[in-house]
Design a protein around this motif. Structure first.
Motif, PDB file in Angstrom:
ATOM      1  N   ARG A  51       0.681  -1.280  -0.002  1.00  0.00           N
ATOM      2  CA  ARG A  51      -0.123   0.030   0.218  1.00  0.00           C
ATOM      3  C   ARG A  51       0.846   1.275   0.023  1.00  0.00           C
ATOM      4  NH1 ARG A  51      -4.434  -0.989   4.598  1.00  0.00           N
ATOM      5  NH2 ARG A  51      -2.825  -1.871   5.642  1.00  0.00           N
ATOM      6  N   ASP A  52       2.122   1.311   0.657  1.00  0.00           N
ATOM      7  CA  ASP A  52       2.819   2.392   0.762  1.00  0.00           C
ATOM      8  C   ASP A  52       3.845   2.685  -0.772  1.00  0.00           C
ATOM      9  OD1 ASP A  52       4.217   0.298   1.386  1.00  0.00           O
ATOM     10  OD2 ASP A  52       5.412   1.207   2.951  1.00  0.00           O
ATOM     11  N   THR A  53       4.344   1.647  -1.292  1.00  0.00           N
ATOM     12  CA  THR A  53       5.223   1.596  -2.231  1.00  0.00           C
ATOM     13  C   THR A  53       4.588   1.112  -3.630  1.00  0.00           C
ATOM     14  OG1 THR A  53       6.069  -0.244  -1.860  1.00  0.00           O
ATOM     15  CG2 THR A  53       7.059   1.338  -0.565  1.00  0.00           C
ATOM     16  N   GLY A  54       3.785   0.512  -3.602  1.00  0.00           N
ATOM     17  CA  GLY A  54       3.131   0.050  -4.665  1.00  0.00           C
ATOM     18  C   GLY A  54       3.981  -1.213  -5.026  1.00  0.00           C
ATOM     19  N   GLU A  55       4.749  -1.892  -4.655  1.00  0.00           N
ATOM     20  CA  GLU A  55       5.589  -3.167  -4.775  1.00  0.00           C
ATOM     21  C   GLU A  55       4.834  -4.376  -4.863  1.00  0.00           C
ATOM     22  OE1 GLU A  55       9.621  -5.321  -3.167  1.00  0.00           O
ATOM     23  OE2 GLU A  55       8.660  -3.649  -2.177  1.00  0.00           O
ATOM     24  N   PHE A  56       5.035  -5.053  -6.011  1.00  0.00           N
ATOM     25  CA  PHE A  56       4.183  -6.310  -6.019  1.00  0.00           C
ATOM     26  C   PHE A  56       4.835  -7.185  -5.012  1.00  0.00           C
ATOM     27  CE2 PHE A  56       4.158 -10.588  -8.040  1.00  0.00           C
ATOM     28  CZ  PHE A  56       2.725 -10.733  -8.153  1.00  0.00           C
ATOM     29  N   ILE A  57       3.742  -7.916  -4.353  1.00  0.00           N
ATOM     30  CA  ILE A  57       4.117  -9.003  -3.287  1.00  0.00           C
ATOM     31  C   ILE A  57       3.708 -10.167  -3.917  1.00  0.00           C
ATOM     32  CG2 ILE A  57       3.435  -9.361  -1.268  1.00  0.00           C
ATOM     33  CD1 ILE A  57       2.854  -6.583  -0.374  1.00  0.00           C
ATOM     34  N   GLY A  58       2.727 -10.357  -4.596  1.00  0.00           N
ATOM     35  CA  GLY A  58       2.395 -11.728  -5.000  1.00  0.00           C
ATOM     36  C   GLY A  58       0.770 -11.651  -5.429  1.00  0.00           C
ATOM     37  N   ARG A  59       0.926 -12.829  -6.388  1.00  0.00           N
ATOM     38  CA  ARG A  59      -0.379 -13.073  -7.025  1.00  0.00           C
ATOM     39  C   ARG A  59      -1.277 -14.074  -6.267  1.00  0.00           C
ATOM     40  NH1 ARG A  59      -2.211 -16.274 -11.106  1.00  0.00           N
ATOM     41  NH2 ARG A  59       0.215 -16.834 -11.701  1.00  0.00           N
ATOM     42  N   VAL A  60      -2.487 -13.863  -5.705  1.00  0.00           N
ATOM     43  CA  VAL A  60      -3.133 -14.854  -5.015  1.00  0.00           C
ATOM     44  C   VAL A  60      -4.403 -15.487  -5.799  1.00  0.00           C
ATOM     45  CG1 VAL A  60      -2.509 -13.780  -3.016  1.00  0.00           C
ATOM     46  CG2 VAL A  60      -4.502 -13.165  -3.968  1.00  0.00           C
ATOM     47  N   ASP A  61      -4.647 -16.741  -5.406  1.00  0.00           N
ATOM     48  CA  ASP A  61      -5.995 -17.266  -6.168  1.00  0.00           C
ATOM     49  C   ASP A  61      -7.147 -16.672  -5.911  1.00  0.00           C
ATOM     50  OD1 ASP A  61      -4.172 -19.464  -6.461  1.00  0.00           O
ATOM     51  OD2 ASP A  61      -4.708 -20.353  -5.050  1.00  0.00           O
ATOM     52  N   PHE A  62      -7.510 -16.179  -4.614  1.00  0.00           N
ATOM     53  CA  PHE A  62      -8.717 -15.359  -4.480  1.00  0.00           C
ATOM     54  C   PHE A  62      -8.553 -13.949  -3.704  1.00  0.00           C
ATOM     55  CE2 PHE A  62      -9.514 -19.956  -4.723  1.00  0.00           C
ATOM     56  CZ  PHE A  62     -10.323 -20.246  -5.983  1.00  0.00           C
ATOM     57  N   GLY A  63      -9.186 -12.869  -4.163  1.00  0.00           N
ATOM     58  CA  GLY A  63      -9.032 -11.842  -3.295  1.00  0.00           C
ATOM     59  C   GLY A  63     -10.265 -11.221  -3.005  1.00  0.00           C
ATOM     60  N   TRP A  64     -10.257 -10.729  -1.788  1.00  0.00           N
ATOM     61  CA  TRP A  64     -11.664  -9.838  -1.484  1.00  0.00           C
ATOM     62  C   TRP A  64     -11.020  -8.388  -1.019  1.00  0.00           C
ATOM     63  CZ3 TRP A  64     -11.396 -14.997  -0.377  1.00  0.00           C
ATOM     64  CH2 TRP A  64     -12.474 -15.532  -0.846  1.00  0.00           C
ATOM     65  N   PRO A  65     -10.518  -7.898  -1.975  1.00  0.00           N
ATOM     66  CA  PRO A  65      -9.798  -6.532  -1.682  1.00  0.00           C
ATOM     67  C   PRO A  65     -10.615  -5.458  -0.815  1.00  0.00           C
ATOM     68  CG  PRO A  65      -9.739  -6.822  -4.006  1.00  0.00           C
ATOM     69  CD  PRO A  65     -10.710  -7.766  -3.460  1.00  0.00           C
ATOM     70  N   GLY A  66     -11.964  -5.540  -0.903  1.00  0.00           N
ATOM     71  CA  GLY A  66     -12.616  -4.538  -0.112  1.00  0.00           C
ATOM     72  C   GLY A  66     -12.581  -4.666   1.600  1.00  0.00           C
ATOM     73  N   VAL A  67     -12.208  -6.038   1.739  1.00  0.00           N
ATOM     74  CA  VAL A  67     -12.368  -6.558   3.088  1.00  0.00           C
ATOM     75  C   VAL A  67     -10.829  -7.144   3.679  1.00  0.00           C
ATOM     76  CG1 VAL A  67     -14.668  -6.920   3.439  1.00  0.00           C
ATOM     77  CG2 VAL A  67     -13.264  -8.656   2.477  1.00  0.00           C
ATOM     78  N   ARG A  68      -9.812  -6.920   2.781  1.00  0.00           N
ATOM     79  CA  ARG A  68      -8.418  -6.933   3.287  1.00  0.00           C
ATOM     80  C   ARG A  68      -8.279  -8.732   3.375  1.00  0.00           C
ATOM     81  NH1 ARG A  68      -5.592  -4.079   0.783  1.00  0.00           N
ATOM     82  NH2 ARG A  68      -3.867  -4.486   2.229  1.00  0.00           N
ATOM     83  N   THR A  69      -8.842  -9.569   2.332  1.00  0.00           N
ATOM     84  CA  THR A  69      -8.700 -10.901   2.617  1.00  0.00           C
ATOM     85  C   THR A  69      -8.289 -11.475   1.376  1.00  0.00           C
ATOM     86  OG1 THR A  69     -10.428 -10.994   4.585  1.00  0.00           O
ATOM     87  CG2 THR A  69     -10.127 -12.920   3.471  1.00  0.00           C
ATOM     88  N   VAL A  70      -7.521 -12.620   1.475  1.00  0.00           N
ATOM     89  CA  VAL A  70      -7.113 -13.462   0.393  1.00  0.00           C
ATOM     90  C   VAL A  70      -7.229 -14.862   0.891  1.00  0.00           C
ATOM     91  CG1 VAL A  70      -5.318 -11.864  -0.451  1.00  0.00           C
ATOM     92  CG2 VAL A  70      -4.773 -13.748   1.179  1.00  0.00           C
TER      93      VAL A  70
END
Length: 305
Positions: A221-240
């Motif tokens: 969130r602070d740098t925009g650096e790529f961390i990883g690609r996850v199978d499923f994501g719920w961005p609005g509730v911060r869960t993968v």
């Protein structure tokens, strides 16, 4: 597939072999019966898909010329991911109104076939990818049909099937039995599912949770650096969510790489996800048969919106 050659009894006799010689070749293991009058040189492959391809080849040699490989047999030849569908019979379709039969080794379907719905794979006539999925979606349970439709639409396939092509295939016969169920499959299918486990997970998730974003790319969130690609994501509730099929770790291995390295890297990746204040839920194959506890665990990670 690199498959052994087939030998037909009549051809062997025409070549000068006697029945006694054929039987001796079988006893010696140089020929293995595949079906009545058809032999495979050497042994039958252990791989069920490779064996089914041989069964298709053997069946076509004994069927009418207008028989077109279809249904799950066509799915095998198209190289689709298959789950939960028996491969004990070869399926073909003949473009006629009657004459269908279901025997111990071959199921002959009868239904109209447009020439545009027939392709050639390895010299064999096969229903097109769209027609194959349409036929199976009309006849299979929802979850099994979704696995196949996802595989046909898989975004990394060079011949990926677009949803519009599936819709068009179903529209050719809107009143055929099973069409409403097939339309539901097509609406749900998604080419971003990368495995049988991910497709089954989507079906399970849909029963009680908001559908996630697939193959979500997580960035700091602070740098925009790529961390990883996850199978499923719920961005609005911060869960993968991650389906652990184990095979995916094997796919990432280099020839000189220790499997432990991959597991350590995965642990570090998960730590990085949690450091971004993301809840992480994982599940395995056995969880898919009783998914309610997994759904509750995922929901427990949801952050207030």
């Amino acid at each position: 597939m690199d498959l052994p050659e087939l030998s037909v009894r009549s051809q062997l006799l025409d070549a000068g072999f006697t029945d006694d010689e054929v039987r001796r070749l079988v006893r010696a293991g140089r020929l293995t019966p595949l079906r009545r009058g058809v032999y495979v040189e050497g042994s039958v492959p252990d791989d069920v898909l490779a064996k089914h391809v041989l069964q298709v080849e053997a069946a076509l040699g004994q069927l009418a010329d207008d028989a077109v490989v279809s249904h799950v047999s066509a799915a095998v030849l198209h190289g689709l991911r298959i789950w939960g569908i028996p491969l004990d019979r070869v399926h073909v379709t003949r473009s006629r109104r009657n004459g269908g039969r279901c025997g111990a080794l071959v199921h002959v379907h009868t239904a109209p076939l447009d020439p545009a719905e027939i392709v050639t794979i390895g010299g064999r006539p096969v229903t097109s990818l769209a027609r194959t999925i349409a036929d199976l979606a009309r006849s299979l349970p929802f979850e099994r049909a979704v696995v196949l439709a996802d595989a046909a639409m898989f975004h990394k396939r060079t011949d990926r099937l677009e949803r519009a092509g599936l819709v068009e295939a179903l529209a050719r016969a809107p009143r055929w039995p099973g069409s409403p169920a097939a339309r539901r499959v097509v609406a749900f299918a998604n080419g971003l599912s990368e495995s049988v486990g991910e497709s089954r997970s989507r079906v399970a998730l849909a029963a009680g949770l908001a559908l996630p974003e697939l193959q979500w790319e997580v960035r700091a969130r602070d740098t925009g650096e790529f961390i990883g690609r996850v199978d499923f994501g719920w961005p609005g509730v911060r869960t993968v969510g991650e389906f652990d099929g184990l095979v995916k770790y094997g796919r990432t291995l280099r020839p000189d790489q220790d499997p432990v390295e991959v597991l350590v890297a995965e642990k570090l990746r998960e730590d990085a996800l949690r450091a971004e204040d993301l809840g992480v839920a994982r599940w395995i194959w056995s969880d898919l048969n009783r998914f309610a506890p997994v759904a509750a665990r995922i929901r427990s990670h949801f952050r207030p919106t």
